[in-house]
Design an enzyme around this catalytic site. Structure first.
Site, PDB file in Angstrom:
ATOM      1  N   THR A   1      -8.850   5.330  -5.836  1.00 29.64           N
ATOM      2  CA  THR A   1      -7.690   4.740  -6.513  1.00 29.64           C
ATOM      3  C   THR A   1      -6.666   4.187  -5.535  1.00 29.64           C
ATOM      4  O   THR A   1      -5.909   3.280  -5.895  1.00 29.64           O
ATOM      5  CB  THR A   1      -6.998   5.779  -7.425  1.00 29.64           C
ATOM      6  OG1 THR A   1      -6.601   6.896  -6.634  1.00 29.64           O
ATOM      7  CG2 THR A   1      -7.929   6.223  -8.533  1.00 29.64           C
TER       8      THR A   1
ATOM      9  N   CYS B   1       0.830  -1.213   0.000  1.00 30.82           N
ATOM     10  CA  CYS B   1       0.000   0.000   0.000  1.00 30.82           C
ATOM     11  C   CYS B   1       0.864   1.263   0.000  1.00 30.82           C
ATOM     12  O   CYS B   1       1.708   1.452   0.880  1.00 30.82           O
ATOM     13  CB  CYS B   1      -0.905  -0.025   1.229  1.00 30.82           C
ATOM     14  SG  CYS B   1      -1.766   1.519   1.522  1.00 30.82           S
TER      15      CYS B   1
ATOM     16  N   CYS C   1       0.471   3.356   3.219  1.00 30.81           N
ATOM     17  CA  CYS C   1       1.229   2.768   4.334  1.00 30.81           C
ATOM     18  C   CYS C   1       2.709   3.141   4.195  1.00 30.81           C
ATOM     19  O   CYS C   1       3.368   3.473   5.185  1.00 30.81           O
ATOM     20  CB  CYS C   1       1.071   1.253   4.366  1.00 30.81           C
ATOM     21  SG  CYS C   1      -0.488   0.667   5.063  1.00 30.81           S
TER      22      CYS C   1
ATOM     23  N   HIS D   1      -9.841  13.717   1.741  1.00 24.89           N
ATOM     24  CA  HIS D   1      -9.363  14.873   0.981  1.00 24.89           C
ATOM     25  C   HIS D   1      -9.891  16.138   1.651  1.00 24.89           C
ATOM     26  O   HIS D   1     -11.095  16.256   1.886  1.00 24.89           O
ATOM     27  CB  HIS D   1      -9.917  14.863  -0.448  1.00 24.89           C
ATOM     28  CG  HIS D   1      -9.492  13.717  -1.316  1.00 24.89           C
ATOM     29  ND1 HIS D   1      -8.541  13.840  -2.299  1.00 24.89           N
ATOM     30  CD2 HIS D   1      -9.914  12.427  -1.373  1.00 24.89           C
ATOM     31  CE1 HIS D   1      -8.399  12.686  -2.940  1.00 24.89           C
ATOM     32  NE2 HIS D   1      -9.224  11.808  -2.394  1.00 24.89           N
TER      33      HIS D   1
ATOM     34  N   ASN E   1     -13.550   9.356  -1.101  1.00 28.52           N
ATOM     35  CA  ASN E   1     -13.948   8.454  -2.182  1.00 28.52           C
ATOM     36  C   ASN E   1     -13.906   7.015  -1.680  1.00 28.52           C
ATOM     37  O   ASN E   1     -12.939   6.614  -1.013  1.00 28.52           O
ATOM     38  CB  ASN E   1     -13.017   8.633  -3.385  1.00 28.52           C
ATOM     39  CG  ASN E   1     -13.168   9.996  -4.025  1.00 28.52           C
ATOM     40  OD1 ASN E   1     -14.265  10.541  -4.087  1.00 28.52           O
ATOM     41  ND2 ASN E   1     -12.066  10.567  -4.489  1.00 28.52           N
TER      42      ASN E   1
ATOM     43  N   HIS F   1      -8.640   7.580   3.035  1.00 27.58           N
ATOM     44  CA  HIS F   1      -8.039   8.920   3.114  1.00 27.58           C
ATOM     45  C   HIS F   1      -9.119   9.969   2.956  1.00 27.58           C
ATOM     46  O   HIS F   1     -10.062   9.800   2.190  1.00 27.58           O
ATOM     47  CB  HIS F   1      -6.940   9.095   2.059  1.00 27.58           C
ATOM     48  CG  HIS F   1      -7.354   8.724   0.673  1.00 27.58           C
ATOM     49  ND1 HIS F   1      -7.424   7.410   0.242  1.00 27.58           N
ATOM     50  CD2 HIS F   1      -7.745   9.477  -0.374  1.00 27.58           C
ATOM     51  CE1 HIS F   1      -7.827   7.380  -1.012  1.00 27.58           C
ATOM     52  NE2 HIS F   1      -8.049   8.623  -1.405  1.00 27.58           N
TER      53      HIS F   1
ATOM     54  N   ASP G   1      -1.458  16.340  -1.352  1.00 26.64           N
ATOM     55  CA  ASP G   1      -1.739  15.472  -2.493  1.00 26.64           C
ATOM     56  C   ASP G   1      -0.714  15.738  -3.599  1.00 26.64           C
ATOM     57  O   ASP G   1      -0.344  16.880  -3.877  1.00 26.64           O
ATOM     58  CB  ASP G   1      -3.162  15.735  -3.012  1.00 26.64           C
ATOM     59  CG  ASP G   1      -3.647  14.628  -3.923  1.00 26.64           C
ATOM     60  OD1 ASP G   1      -4.511  13.848  -3.502  1.00 26.64           O
ATOM     61  OD2 ASP G   1      -3.142  14.532  -5.077  1.00 26.64           O
TER      62      ASP G   1
ATOM     63  N   HIS H   1      -6.370   2.726   0.827  1.00 23.78           N
ATOM     64  CA  HIS H   1      -6.082   3.003   2.247  1.00 23.78           C
ATOM     65  C   HIS H   1      -6.909   4.252   2.516  1.00 23.78           C
ATOM     66  O   HIS H   1      -6.683   5.290   1.871  1.00 23.78           O
ATOM     67  CB  HIS H   1      -4.576   3.246   2.433  1.00 23.78           C
ATOM     68  CG  HIS H   1      -4.145   3.584   3.822  1.00 23.78           C
ATOM     69  ND1 HIS H   1      -3.041   3.006   4.432  1.00 23.78           N
ATOM     70  CD2 HIS H   1      -4.622   4.475   4.726  1.00 23.78           C
ATOM     71  CE1 HIS H   1      -2.878   3.513   5.651  1.00 23.78           C
ATOM     72  NE2 HIS H   1      -3.833   4.421   5.847  1.00 23.78           N
TER      73      HIS H   1
ATOM     74  N   HIS I   1      -3.831   0.650   8.471  1.00 22.79           N
ATOM     75  CA  HIS I   1      -4.400   0.412   7.142  1.00 22.79           C
ATOM     76  C   HIS I   1      -5.847  -0.069   7.249  1.00 22.79           C
ATOM     77  O   HIS I   1      -6.113  -1.130   7.802  1.00 22.79           O
ATOM     78  CB  HIS I   1      -3.561  -0.635   6.390  1.00 22.79           C
ATOM     79  CG  HIS I   1      -4.073  -0.915   5.010  1.00 22.79           C
ATOM     80  ND1 HIS I   1      -3.639  -0.223   3.895  1.00 22.79           N
ATOM     81  CD2 HIS I   1      -5.004  -1.792   4.560  1.00 22.79           C
ATOM     82  CE1 HIS I   1      -4.271  -0.672   2.830  1.00 22.79           C
ATOM     83  NE2 HIS I   1      -5.103  -1.626   3.209  1.00 22.79           N
TER      84      HIS I   1
HETATM   85  P1  5GP Z   1      -8.592   8.745  -4.475  1.00 22.02           P
HETATM   86  O1  5GP Z   1      -8.878   8.872  -5.941  1.00 22.02           O
HETATM   87  O2  5GP Z   1      -8.212   7.329  -4.095  1.00 22.02           O
HETATM   88  O3  5GP Z   1      -9.687   9.317  -3.597  1.00 22.02           O
HETATM   89  O4  5GP Z   1      -7.362   9.683  -4.195  1.00 22.02           O
HETATM   90  C1  5GP Z   1      -6.056   9.266  -4.203  1.00 22.02           C
HETATM   91  C2  5GP Z   1      -5.232  10.528  -4.164  1.00 22.02           C
HETATM   92  O5  5GP Z   1      -3.924  10.176  -3.818  1.00 22.02           O
HETATM   93  C3  5GP Z   1      -5.171  11.267  -5.512  1.00 22.02           C
HETATM   94  O6  5GP Z   1      -5.659  12.582  -5.335  1.00 22.02           O
HETATM   95  C4  5GP Z   1      -3.689  11.229  -5.873  1.00 22.02           C
HETATM   96  O7  5GP Z   1      -3.241  12.430  -6.448  1.00 22.02           O
HETATM   97  C5  5GP Z   1      -3.025  10.984  -4.527  1.00 22.02           C
HETATM   98  N1  5GP Z   1      -1.791  10.229  -4.612  1.00 22.02           N
HETATM   99  C6  5GP Z   1      -1.578   9.060  -5.282  1.00 22.02           C
HETATM  100  N2  5GP Z   1      -0.323   8.629  -5.100  1.00 22.02           N
HETATM  101  C7  5GP Z   1       0.280   9.546  -4.298  1.00 22.02           C
HETATM  102  C8  5GP Z   1       1.594   9.648  -3.762  1.00 22.02           C
HETATM  103  O8  5GP Z   1       2.473   8.801  -3.971  1.00 22.02           O
HETATM  104  N3  5GP Z   1       1.860  10.736  -2.976  1.00 22.02           N
HETATM  105  C9  5GP Z   1       0.897  11.689  -2.711  1.00 22.02           C
HETATM  106  N4  5GP Z   1       1.265  12.728  -1.932  1.00 22.02           N
HETATM  107  N5  5GP Z   1      -0.348  11.603  -3.189  1.00 22.02           N
HETATM  108  C10 5GP Z   1      -0.650  10.561  -3.990  1.00 22.02           C
HETATM  109 ZN    ZN Z   2      -2.242   1.251   3.738  1.00 20.84          ZN
END
Ligand code: 5GP
Ligand code: ZN
Length: 116
Positions: free
Chosen positions: A95, A6, A9, A102, A87, A100, A32, A98, A48
């Site tokens: 995507t 992950c 993680c 926003h 999301n 999160h 982000d 884990h 996690h």
């Molecule tokens: P989701 O679409 O799962 O709600 O949001 C995942 C978020 O994680 C996206 O906004 C993406 O830009 C961010 N993200 C993905 N990989 C990384 C990373 O390695 N570092 C950081 N800081 N953000 C990430």
């Molecule tokens: Zn995780």
């Protein structure tokens, strides 16, 4: 709880670099990588969980939500306003699996649903 596959993680563990906004013993907040707004910070529990409906214990859920106000204040959007998005699974285009939060702000948003 840690999933070796992950990326969040790995961010929590410092194995992948990130720009820290806030942390305590329960949560970690970081910028982000691809911000959708002038303020776009993610908050994750250190443990996690796949998503917000993955049996997060009450105390960890409380710490996750308490961090929202903390981050909003630190990022200077507590008064101007911000949006909180979590999301969850495919229809919402989660995507990273884990959970999160926003925290989005720093500019006027539409009054419809965000399409993060
Ligand atoms: P989701 O679409 O799962 O709600 O949001 C995942 C978020 O994680 C996206 O906004 C993406 O830009 C961010 N993200 C993905 N990989 C990384 C990373 O390695 N570092 C950081 N800081 N953000 C990430
Ligand atoms: Zn995780």
């Amino acid at each position: 709880m840690h999933d070796p596959e992950c990326i969040f993680c790995k961010i929590v563990e410092g194995e992948i670099p990130s720009t820290k906004v806030f942390e305590n013993e329960h949560v970690y907040a970081f910028e982000d990588l691809n911000p959708m707004m002038p303020v776009h910070t993610l908050i994750v529990p250190r443990n996690h969980y796949r998503n917000i409906a993955d049996g997060i214990p009450d105390d960890e859920m409380a710490h996750l939500m308490q961090a929202v106000g903390e981050v909003a204040r630190l990022k200077g959007v507590a008064e101007s306003g911000f949006r909180v998005v979590i999301n969850t699974n495919d229809d919402a285009c989660q995507t990273v699996h884990h959970v999160h939060v926003h925290v989005l702000g720093g500019a006027q948003m539409n009054d419809g649903n965000p399409s993060l």
